[in-house]
Design a protein around this motif. Structure first.
Motif, mmCIF file in Angstrom:
data_model
loop_
_atom_site.group_PDB
_atom_site.id
_atom_site.type_symbol
_atom_site.label_atom_id
_atom_site.label_comp_id
_atom_site.label_asym_id
_atom_site.label_seq_id
_atom_site.Cartn_x
_atom_site.Cartn_y
_atom_site.Cartn_z
ATOM 1 N N ALA A 15 41.426 41.654 40.476
ATOM 2 C CA ALA A 15 42.475 42.641 40.171
ATOM 3 C C ALA A 15 42.587 43.579 41.368
ATOM 4 C CB ALA A 15 42.091 43.424 38.936
ATOM 5 N N TRP A 16 43.787 43.980 41.706
ATOM 6 C CA TRP A 16 43.938 44.846 42.866
ATOM 7 C C TRP A 16 45.166 45.735 42.737
ATOM 8 C CZ3 TRP A 16 48.080 44.674 46.389
ATOM 9 C CH2 TRP A 16 49.000 43.617 46.168
ATOM 10 N N ILE A 24 42.715 48.497 46.897
ATOM 11 C CA ILE A 24 41.441 48.468 46.181
ATOM 12 C C ILE A 24 41.415 47.187 45.356
ATOM 13 C CG2 ILE A 24 40.014 49.627 44.443
ATOM 14 C CD1 ILE A 24 40.187 51.176 47.045
ATOM 15 N N LEU A 25 40.333 46.439 45.481
ATOM 16 C CA LEU A 25 40.210 45.162 44.770
ATOM 17 C C LEU A 25 38.980 45.202 43.862
ATOM 18 C CD1 LEU A 25 41.409 44.588 47.793
ATOM 19 C CD2 LEU A 25 40.985 42.227 47.206
ATOM 20 N N ILE A 26 39.143 44.665 42.669
ATOM 21 C CA ILE A 26 37.996 44.618 41.754
ATOM 22 C C ILE A 26 37.751 43.178 41.316
ATOM 23 C CG2 ILE A 26 37.090 45.384 39.519
ATOM 24 C CD1 ILE A 26 38.610 47.933 39.880
ATOM 25 N N ASP A 27 36.531 42.708 41.570
ATOM 26 C CA ASP A 27 36.138 41.366 41.154
ATOM 27 C C ASP A 27 35.013 41.521 40.124
ATOM 28 O OD1 ASP A 27 35.318 38.802 40.832
ATOM 29 O OD2 ASP A 27 35.196 38.312 42.963
ATOM 30 N N VAL A 33 33.553 45.973 44.089
ATOM 31 C CA VAL A 33 34.788 46.712 44.381
ATOM 32 C C VAL A 33 34.962 46.700 45.896
ATOM 33 C CG1 VAL A 33 35.964 48.949 44.247
ATOM 34 C CG2 VAL A 33 34.485 48.219 42.380
ATOM 35 N N HIS A 35 37.344 47.762 49.320
ATOM 36 C CA HIS A 35 38.361 48.698 49.805
ATOM 37 C C HIS A 35 38.869 48.182 51.152
ATOM 38 C CE1 HIS A 35 39.107 53.073 51.423
ATOM 39 N NE2 HIS A 35 40.193 52.340 51.386
#
Lengths: 93, 480
Positions: A15-16, A24-27, A33, A35
């Protein structure tokens, strides 16, 4: 092996969002996280599964004041990094 | 007979949360009598909130301040278990003041230990207050908006209002909140306080309650099964707290009495009488047919296999058709290296209960040890169909795939294993190995860092030695 004609696509599990000029990306799967600064964010956005590496390079040169050789070197290094982290997949070689 | 509607007896303590919710409890004092705190932290912060930040400085602030991210892909309430069910009760405002009554008669040492423990909790979860005081026999802190207190029964204050009383039977058999449970049960088989003495102490403190929850906690090995009757006895005795003139009925027809008599008869050699009493116990309460209806699993835990064997043998002769007893014996025989015998007990276990995931997992272990990986894979998959989070099956399924060089399938299972049990060092080694083989050096590096974060110093040395072994086996190109 990434070539100028290669087309990459984002890992759909990540998700980003673009926040300010950065990304910002979240896996969740990797509990990570990430950046990206404004250049990284621009490359990330360009990874739409349709734009080739050449297209990405053109965009980077258009947005940022950078020499072609330097842009090529940095973009390739960045894309390899993404590939190794499994944040992107090769859609078309 | 007076109605005992205000008293709820349960096996697992987290069912108490359901009772409080159904009764729409709000802002009450909770007195929690237990050998365990049961207020473990539950990660609740949704990481996707980071993406809602309005600017990068807010992202940085969130990442620095908050450590309680829920990275499990599960919602908050599905993470509730016997070790943390009071946490949501406090968070959601059901409880305004929490009192944990620990079993220790001498509170001085355990008080200091628990004060340090709460401070540690505050470092990991900012909802626990940093300030934890210890004075007058009580440890005092805060969790969310509630006062958080720990004391023993003698230091419990008198309350002006009606409280919620929440009791775990393991309080009566474990003498200290500090001691290791299995060791404690093995060494101290007797009650340290009689339920009647305990209830009288509460009476003297003029404790008034309108809702009592009592957990047996036998399944899982917290309360030895011969003390399971405590739950029933406490339910009866606690009637005194609800009604001044309440007279307990006694334990006349309780399954626990028959079960305890059965064990006593066995010890004196009267096997036929023991069998009759056991049957009566199971007839009255089928939950006495259980994985934990003997001490075998405790002995097994401590590697005392011969003692465990005679326990399992004893319970099997009383109840040969009990699937759990057969599976217990099968597991022990695997540990003793007697695979063929184990196989026949486990097959019988499955014949008696085809939904027993433990039996399939253990059969998988036999095939794994015989290097029959394809057969083992089928059995581990069957286990995971019945219980998707069985760590052992996940772990060995991953190793089977690793042995068969199916790295992607291995990685998927092994990653889930370390997520469920972060202290699986060997599995983390395998993951590092897989990452390096696949040239995923970044992931390998992260896994190494993760290991160092969670391991104590002495294990770090083993870890380093393990890494050296892995690197020694790798072809040179992968080391680049």
């Amino acid at each position: 092996m990434i070539k100028l004609t290669t087309i990459l696509t984002k890992n759909e599990d990540i998700a980003w969002r673009k926040i300010d000029d950065d990304a910002i990306l979240i896996d969740i799967d990797e509990e990570e996280v990430t950046h990206f600064n404004e250049v990284g964010a621009q490359i990330w956005i360009a990874l739409d599964g349709e734009t080739s590496v050449t297209g990405i390079l053109e965009q980077i040169q258009c947005f940022f004041d950078v020499e072609e050789e330097k842009a090529k070197k940095d973009v390739f290094a960045f894309l390899y990094n993404l590939l190794h982290r499994e944040m992107v997949k090769i859609k078309q070689d | 007979m007076q109605s005992l509607n205000g008293i709820h007896l349960m096996e697992d303590h987290n069912e108490a949360l359901e009772v409080w919710r159904q009764k729409e409890i709000r802002s009450r004092i909770l007195v929690h009598v237990d050998a365990h705190m049961d207020v473990g932290s539950i990660p609740q912060k949704d990481p996707y909130e980071i993406l809602e930040a309005s600017n990068i400085s807010e992202v940085n602030r969130l990442l620095e301040e908050e450590k309680n991210w829920n990275l499990t892909n599960k919602d908050f309430y599905s993470l509730v278990n016997i070790g943390n069910y009071i946490y949501p009760a406090i968070r959601d405002g059901l409880i305004k003041e929490f009192w944990w009554v620990v079993p220790d008669r001498n509170f001085k040492k355990v008080g200091k230990y628990l004060q340090k423990y709460l401070k540690k909790m505050a470092k990991k979860d900012s909802n626990y207050a940093q300030e934890v005081l210890f004075s007058n026999g009580t440890v005092r802190g805060r969790l969310f908006n509630a006062a958080f207190n720990i004391c023993n029964i003698d230091n419990l204050p008198e309350f002006k209002e009606e409280i919620l009383l929440d009791i775990d039977c393991d309080y009566f058999v474990i003498k200290s909140a500090r001691q290791r449970i299995f060791k404690d049960i093995l060494e101290k088989k007797r009650l340290w306080i009689e339920p009647e003495e305990f209830v009288n102490k509460l009476k003297k403190k003029k404790l008034k309650t309108d809702l009592i929850t009592i957990a047996n906690s036998v399944e899982g090995g917290f309360t030895p099964i011969e003390y399971k009757y405590l739950g029933y006895e406490l339910k009866e005795l606690c009637g005194k707290l609800l009604f001044d003139d309440y007279k307990p009925l006694g334990l006349k027809d309780n399954a626990g009495v028959f079960f305890s008599h059965s064990m006593a008869e066995w010890k004196t050699g009267n096997l036929s009488r023991a069998g009759d009493l056991y049957k009566k116990a199971v007839q009255l309460d089928p939950t006495y047919r259980s994985y934990f209806n003997n001490r075998g699993f405790l002995y097994e835990e401590f590697g005392l296999f011969n003692k465990a064997y005679s326990e399992y043998e004893k319970i099997l002769s009383l109840d040969p058709e009990c699937p759990y007893n057969n599976v217990n014996m099968g597991r022990l025989l695997i540990k003793k290296g007697k695979m063929d015998e184990a196989l026949s007990y486990l097959n019988k276990g499955i014949e008696l209960n085809k939904d027993d995931f433990r039996a399939y997992s253990l059969l998988g272990d036999i095939h794994f040890k015989r290097k029959e990986f394809d057969k083992a894979i089928v059995l581990y998959k069957e286990t995971l169909n019945l219980e998707s989070e069985d760590v052992s099956a996940l772990k060995y399924l991953g190793i089977c795939y690793w042995k068969k060089k199916k790295m992607d399938q291995a990685r998927k299972r092994l990653k889930k294993t370390v997520r469920l049990d972060p202290f699986q060092l060997k599995i983390r080694f395998l993951l590092i190995h897989i990452y390096i083989r696949k040239n995923l050096f970044y992931r390998a590096k992260r896994e190494i860092v993760n290991c160092f974060k969670i391991l104590p110093v002495y294990t770090k040395i083993n870890f380093y030695l393990g890494l050296r072994r892995i690197f020694a086996k790798l072809p040179q190109r992968s080391l680049g």
